[in-house]
Scaffold this motif. Structure first.
Motif, short mmCIF file in Angstrom:
data_model
loop_
_atom_site.label_atom_id
_atom_site.label_comp_id
_atom_site.label_asym_id
_atom_site.label_seq_id
_atom_site.Cartn_x
_atom_site.Cartn_y
_atom_site.Cartn_z
N LEU A 838 13.94 -25.61 37.74
CA LEU A 838 12.90 -25.21 36.79
C LEU A 838 13.09 -23.77 36.36
O LEU A 838 12.89 -23.42 35.19
N TRP A 839 13.46 -22.94 37.31
CA TRP A 839 13.68 -21.51 37.00
C TRP A 839 14.77 -21.36 35.96
O TRP A 839 14.64 -20.63 34.97
N LEU A 840 15.91 -22.03 36.20
CA LEU A 840 17.04 -21.91 35.27
C LEU A 840 16.70 -22.51 33.91
O LEU A 840 17.22 -22.06 32.88
N CYS A 841 15.85 -23.52 33.87
CA CYS A 841 15.50 -24.15 32.59
C CYS A 841 14.48 -23.32 31.81
O CYS A 841 14.56 -23.20 30.58
N MET A 842 13.54 -22.75 32.51
CA MET A 842 12.44 -22.04 31.84
C MET A 842 12.82 -20.60 31.50
O MET A 842 12.69 -20.18 30.34
N SER A 843 13.27 -19.84 32.43
CA SER A 843 13.58 -18.41 32.18
C SER A 843 14.68 -17.97 33.13
O SER A 843 14.43 -17.35 34.17
N PRO A 844 15.94 -18.28 32.78
CA PRO A 844 17.05 -18.00 33.71
C PRO A 844 17.34 -16.50 33.77
O PRO A 844 17.08 -15.76 32.83
N PRO A 845 17.90 -16.05 34.90
CA PRO A 845 18.36 -14.66 35.01
C PRO A 845 19.51 -14.40 34.04
O PRO A 845 20.25 -15.31 33.67
N SER A 846 19.63 -13.14 33.64
CA SER A 846 20.70 -12.78 32.70
C SER A 846 21.06 -11.31 32.88
O SER A 846 20.25 -10.52 33.40
N PRO A 847 22.28 -10.89 32.48
CA PRO A 847 22.66 -9.48 32.58
C PRO A 847 21.75 -8.61 31.70
O PRO A 847 21.33 -9.02 30.61
N ASN A 848 21.46 -7.40 32.18
CA ASN A 848 20.54 -6.53 31.47
C ASN A 848 20.98 -5.09 31.65
O ASN A 848 21.51 -4.70 32.69
N LEU A 849 20.80 -4.27 30.57
CA LEU A 849 21.11 -2.84 30.62
C LEU A 849 19.80 -2.08 30.69
O LEU A 849 19.01 -2.08 29.73
N ASP A 850 19.54 -1.43 31.81
CA ASP A 850 18.31 -0.67 32.01
C ASP A 850 18.60 0.79 31.67
O ASP A 850 19.28 1.50 32.41
N MET A 851 18.07 1.26 30.50
CA MET A 851 18.31 2.63 30.04
C MET A 851 17.11 3.52 30.26
O MET A 851 17.13 4.69 29.86
N HIS A 852 16.07 3.00 30.89
CA HIS A 852 14.84 3.77 31.03
C HIS A 852 14.59 4.27 32.45
O HIS A 852 13.85 5.23 32.65
N LEU A 853 15.18 3.59 33.43
CA LEU A 853 14.89 3.97 34.82
C LEU A 853 15.38 5.36 35.14
O LEU A 853 14.67 6.18 35.72
N LEU A 854 16.60 5.68 34.76
CA LEU A 854 17.18 6.99 34.99
C LEU A 854 17.54 7.61 33.65
O LEU A 854 18.08 6.93 32.77
N ALA A 855 17.25 8.90 33.53
CA ALA A 855 17.41 9.56 32.23
C ALA A 855 18.87 9.66 31.82
O ALA A 855 19.19 9.56 30.64
N GLU A 856 19.77 9.88 32.74
CA GLU A 856 21.15 10.15 32.38
C GLU A 856 22.09 8.99 32.70
O GLU A 856 23.30 9.11 32.55
N GLU A 857 21.57 7.87 33.15
CA GLU A 857 22.43 6.75 33.54
C GLU A 857 21.90 5.45 32.94
O GLU A 857 20.69 5.29 32.74
N ILE A 858 22.83 4.56 32.66
CA ILE A 858 22.49 3.20 32.23
C ILE A 858 22.83 2.27 33.39
O ILE A 858 23.97 2.24 33.86
N ILE A 859 21.88 1.51 33.85
CA ILE A 859 22.09 0.62 35.00
C ILE A 859 22.34 -0.80 34.48
O ILE A 859 21.51 -1.36 33.74
#
Length: 1005
Positions: A838-859
């Protein structure tokens, strides 16, 4: 008067070849001296048919070597023609060929040199004027050695006779080179000869400044315990003579000599067995009615070989009790030689099995520095190496010829004793020859003096070969035997012989006539002297003759038949049965009138075909027969020696090595029955170069050290330890043992595989997130852990239901079985799989670029998609864990032979603790720390399940195999059952039977 009874020279056994002898005599006046020599012109090779001398000469003669004969003749001619050398005396010579490769012919022709011309009569002057003063030969070391062993008896140069053209009747004058006092003779129609090793002696050096009589230095060295070998022979003969079913109308007699552990005396006494009674005249029957048909002996390989070289000439059957064969291929070199002992190859394999059974990989070897010791090392070392066992040290004990000098040097003793006893080696494999045993005891004794410690405090495990019998020299009668407490030895298979103990109890020093060993045994064993004794030894009192042999400590005498005594006992019976078979095969002759003549007409060589096919059951219930190598078709027992401070010991049979058993069943050991040295408080000692590496560490070989020695280093980054897979391998290898079968073997395998996958799934969290890895890492983690926890829950539920089903009339019995366990696992896993789907059908995990957590790094991270579904996965896993923990906690006191319920409780406690702490840590972590927290939780919880559930079982499988048996399971169930019995429940015996049937057989196995 002497009458010739066989050919002047025994023919070589492969053909009827007459040997030509070159004889040359030149006389100046009246005195003639002979020089004997053995050359090597012709070599005789074994053939399948008789062949003539001309064929042999054509096939293998070496004409070039004839110059050796000519050089001798030329030298004698020069001397006889020279009036300045030996005036009034002429030299003559007698030349024989050694046949190069034929040891038997070398011995025969050496005896011919010592004998009357054309008649082999050593030791007699038979109306002859020609005198042998020296012998020349041979042309290689082997021929020289063979000649020296015979010539050394007579201290050549020595005057010995020859006669020319005399009749076959002679008046003989006896010459005895060495007179040794002890023998045992019983005259009957048929004689069985024997050479035992009860004594040892040291001879004084011969200076040749006077008549070279051999003198014994001080008193004889005696092992009173070895007198039992003589008594076992006497007892067997007594039984046979009293049994009308074997050899009716004929009585067996015997002639027993001692080898004195000396090569020269062994040869002399072997010749005595072949000779006129009390006169050494081989080949002659001088008014003697006694008929020698076979010989028993020796008790070690060297004595056996010395006897075989002489007895083989006459084709007389020789049955030895030597644990080691005298030569590599005894059957081809000594066709008349038999061993009432299994092939030593079985002992080597048994030794390796024994070491492997206890998982010892770091052992020491102690052997004699001689040919037997070298053979022992060369055979055993490759077998140990192939099985992953290292030799920590290889100590050589000086051979018999150098042992006295070695014991005289305290410095050498100290160095060697420290090398052996100060090492960290706990287990020693000892090739226990006579010399090795004595020298090792002295090493231990002197080490205790040097270090000022008690010998009993030296805790070692001694693995001893079958020559070991705990016999003490009279000089070591007060030796502290507790150093050998817990030792394990191989022994020739034996059983208790009815009536033998009573026979020993009847011994009195004045009872048997002709026994020259009994009085000296009595004096040495009881440390006393008879009033008319000529021994001149120091003692503590006077022998009364009323002493009891059963009062002697086991190191001096045993009341039960020892292994080698048992072999001698069986050897006598083998000869009797073979002779009886010959008798029955000649049944056409009337037993009443010619039965006795029928036996007396039997020649020794006629026994061979019957001995090789003999098979009978002895009085102890064992089947006795020879295999294709003329060795005993049997195996070895494994004996545990338990010693006590009063010089006594107890022998416990704890296993066996039986090549006659079914494949895979040849070796057996009862580990629980073994008593180890009292200093090993923890029980069985460990014998490893270093400790095993913990999970997460790998082995790194130490440079310059054996492969068993290694350092434990952490696994490299990105790699995991193979220990998890190793546990699975251990369980698969031991899948048919009770500890693996218990509590459902299939569930165990499923749990191990799921735990292995749990450790591997942590790798999905490492590296740059991809779409596939993001899909798989949380779902695979949740599913695999659900399988693991479901297996744990199923194992616990099965145990609970099995014991609930033991109540009379309980309806729970229909739920007990593998079907319920499999249903629990499938249902629990199916729920988790549904959530993940159900998880994979409804809202599966996916790669993501977090640019807000750290000011000088993209996670770069995996966005979990739906946090609700993520926590649903974690929540369901937590529910399963709590249920498993609760059930295991409630079942922890139920009877269980391996305490699995308790271990499950501990493992689930660790599992729940890890994941309860995971939630706040996960919520408070940021960035890369989130992944690190989850990886740590996966590894920690998986390790908790693996360690607490499976490591105790691995400990039993690997280090305590004696506990891995059905008997231990039953005992544990019985003890636990007595603790949980409550009012209204059935009696313990009934509950145990039902519980065992359902829990271990129907449902769990």
């Amino acid at each position: 008067m002497a009458t010739l009874i066989r050919n002047s020279r025994p023919h070589y056994h492969t053909g009827q070849m007459q040997k030509k002898t070159t004889t040359m005599m030149k006389k100046k006046n009246t005195m003639v001296k002979d020089i004997g020599t053995l050359s090597s012109i012709v070599s005789v090779h074994p053939a399948s048919r008789p062949f003539s001398a001309e064929e042999a000469m054509e096939d293998s003669s070496k004409p070039k070597y004839y110059q050796h004969v000519l050089s001798l003749a030329f030298a004698v001619k020069d001397i006889n023609d020279n009036p300045a050398i030996l005036p009034n005396v002429s030299l003559g010579f007698q030349i024989y060929d050694s046949e190069i490769i034929s040891e038997i012919i070398t011995y025969q022709n050496t005896l011919n040199l010592l004998s009357t011309e054309k008649r082999m009569v050593p030791n007699f002057k038979c109306d002859q004027q020609n005198h042998l003063i020296s012998v020349i030969g041979g042309l290689d070391s082997e021929v020289s050695c063979n000649m020296a062993t015979v010539l050394g008896i007579y201290k050549i140069p020595q005057w010995l006779p020859q006669s020319e053209g005399k009749s076959h009747t002679a008046v003989c004058e006896r010459v005895d080179p060495i007179l040794m006092p002890y023998e045992y003779y019983k005259a009957e129609e048929i004689i069985i000869g024997a050479i035992v090793t009860h004594f040892a002696c040291l001879f004084d050096e011969i200076s040749y400044t006077e008549n070279p009589n051999t003198m014994v230095v001080n008193e004889l060295l005696s092992k009173p315990k070895c007198y039992q070998h003589v008594l076992s022979l006497v007892f067997a003969v007594k039984e046979i003579n009293g049994n009308p079913e074997i050899l009716p109308n004929v009585s067996l007699g015997f002639q027993i000599y001692d080898s004195y552990a000396n090569e020269i005396i062994t040869y002399q006494n072997t010749l005595n067995l072949l000779s006129t009674e009390k006169r050494m005249v081989p080949n002659f029957k001088c008014n003697k009615q006694n008929h020698l048909l076979s010989v028993i002996g020796g008790l070690d390989s060297e004595v056996s070989c010395n006897m075989a070289t002489v007895l083989g000439i006459y084709k007389i059957p020789q049955i030895s009790s030597s644990v080691l064969a005298p030569v590599t291929n005894a059957k081809s070199q000594f066709p008349s030689f038999y061993r009432m002992v299994p092939n030593e190859e079985h002992q080597y394999r048994g030794m390796v099995h024994l070491v492997l059974h206890f998982h010892w990989t770091w052992v020491g070897l102690i052997t004699a520095d001689d040919e037997n010791g070298e053979k022992f090392v060369q055979t055993l070392m490759p077998m140990l190496t192939q099985n992953g066992i290292c030799s920590a040290l290889n100590e050589k004990i000086p051979a018999a010829s150098r042992a006295t000098d070695a014991l005289a040097s305290l410095e050498r003793l100290q160095i060697k004793s420290i090398s052996i006893l100060s090492s960290d080696v706990k287990v020693f494999i000892v090739n226990t020859s006579h010399v090795t045993t004595i020298y090792l005891k002295w090493l231990i004794y002197f080490y205790s003096l040097f270090e000022d410690i008690a010998m009993s405090s030296l805790a070692k495990v001694w693995l001893l070969t079958a020559q070991w019998n705990f016999a003490a020299e009279i000089l070591q009668r007060a030796y502290d035997i507790q150093i050998f407490d817990g030792a394990l030895s191989f022994a020739i298979h034996s059983n208790e012989v009815p009536g033998f103990t009573q026979f020993l109890q009847s011994l009195r020093p004045d009872s048997p006539e002709g026994d020259g060993f009994l009085r000296i045994f009595w004096e040495h064993a009881f440390n006393c002297s008879f009033s008319d004794s000529s021994e001149g030894k120091e003692s503590t009192g006077t022998c009364t003759g009323q002493e009891k042999v059963e009062s002697l400590p086991g190191t001096l005498f045993e009341m039960s038949m020892m292994s080698q005594s048992y072999s001698i006992y069986n050897a006598i019976y083998a000869i009797a049965h073979a002779l009886h078979e010959i008798y029955t095969s000649r049944s056409k002759i009337s037993v009443t009138h010619r039965g006795r003549e029928n036996y007396l007409n039997v020649q020794p060589w006629q026994l061979h075909s019957f001995l090789r096919s003999i098979s009978f059951n002895n009085n102890a219930g064992d089947t006795i027969s020879f295999d294709e190598n003329d060795e005993l078709a049997a195996g070895f027992d494994i004996i545990n020696w338990v010693t006590f401070p009063n010089q006594t010991f107890h022998k416990v049979k704890v296993g066996w090595m039986d090549p006659q058993s079914l494949l895979g069943k040849e070796f057996a050991i009862k580990g629980a029955a073994i008593t180890w040295h009292s200093k090993f408080k923890q029980g069985m000692p460990l014998a490893v170069c270093n400790d095993h590496c913990y999970p997460g560490y790998s082995r790194k070989t130490k440079e310059g050290q054996p492969f068993c020695c290694y350092d434990c280093v952490p696994c490299a980054e990105g790699k995991i330890s193979t220990q998890k897979a190793l546990v699975l391998g251990i369980f698969i290898k031991n899948q048919n043992t009770p500890i693996v079968k218990a509590n459902n073997r299939d569930l165990t395998y499923s749990l191990l595989i799921s735990l292995l996958l749990c450790f591997l799934c942590s790798l999905l969290f490492i590296g740059r997130p991809q779409r596939v890895t993001c899909y798989l890492r949380q779902t695979s983690f949740g599913t695999i852990f659900s399988v693991a926890v479901s297996c744990v829950l199923a194992k616990t539920i099965t145990v609970v239901l099995a014991f609930l089903a033991t109540k009379p009339g309980s309806k729970m019995r229909k739920w007990v079985g593998k079907r319920l366990a499999n249903s629990v696992v499938l249902c629990c896993c199916l729920i988790q799989v549904t959530i993940c789907a159900l998880w994979l059908c409804m809202s599966p995990p996916s790669p993501n670029l977090d640019m807000h957590l750290l000011a000088e790094e993209i996670i770069v991270e995996c966005n979990e998609g739906s946090l609700i579904m993520f926590y649903c996965v974690l929540g369901y896993l937590g529910i399963l864990a709590l249920v498993s923990f609760t059930v295991a906690f409630l079942a922890r006191k139920l009877p269980d032979s391996f305490n699995e319920a308790k271990f499950i409780t501990f493992s689930m406690l660790i599992f729940c603790s890890v994941w309860l702490t995971f939630v706040p840590s996960y919520l408070s972590a940021k960035g890369k720390s989130v992944v690190a927290v989850e990886i740590f939780s996966i590894l920690a919880s998986g390790a908790g399940l693996l360690v607490f559930i499976f490591f105790p079982k691995c400990y039993i499988i690997i280090l305590k195999p004696e506990l891995n048996c059905k008997e231990q399971l039953r005992n544990s169930l019985s003890v636990s059952d007595s603790r949980v019995t409550r009012p209204g429940q059935p009696p313990p015996g009934m509950r145990l039977e039902v519980a065992y049937h359902h829990s271990t057989q129907a449902s769990l196995w």
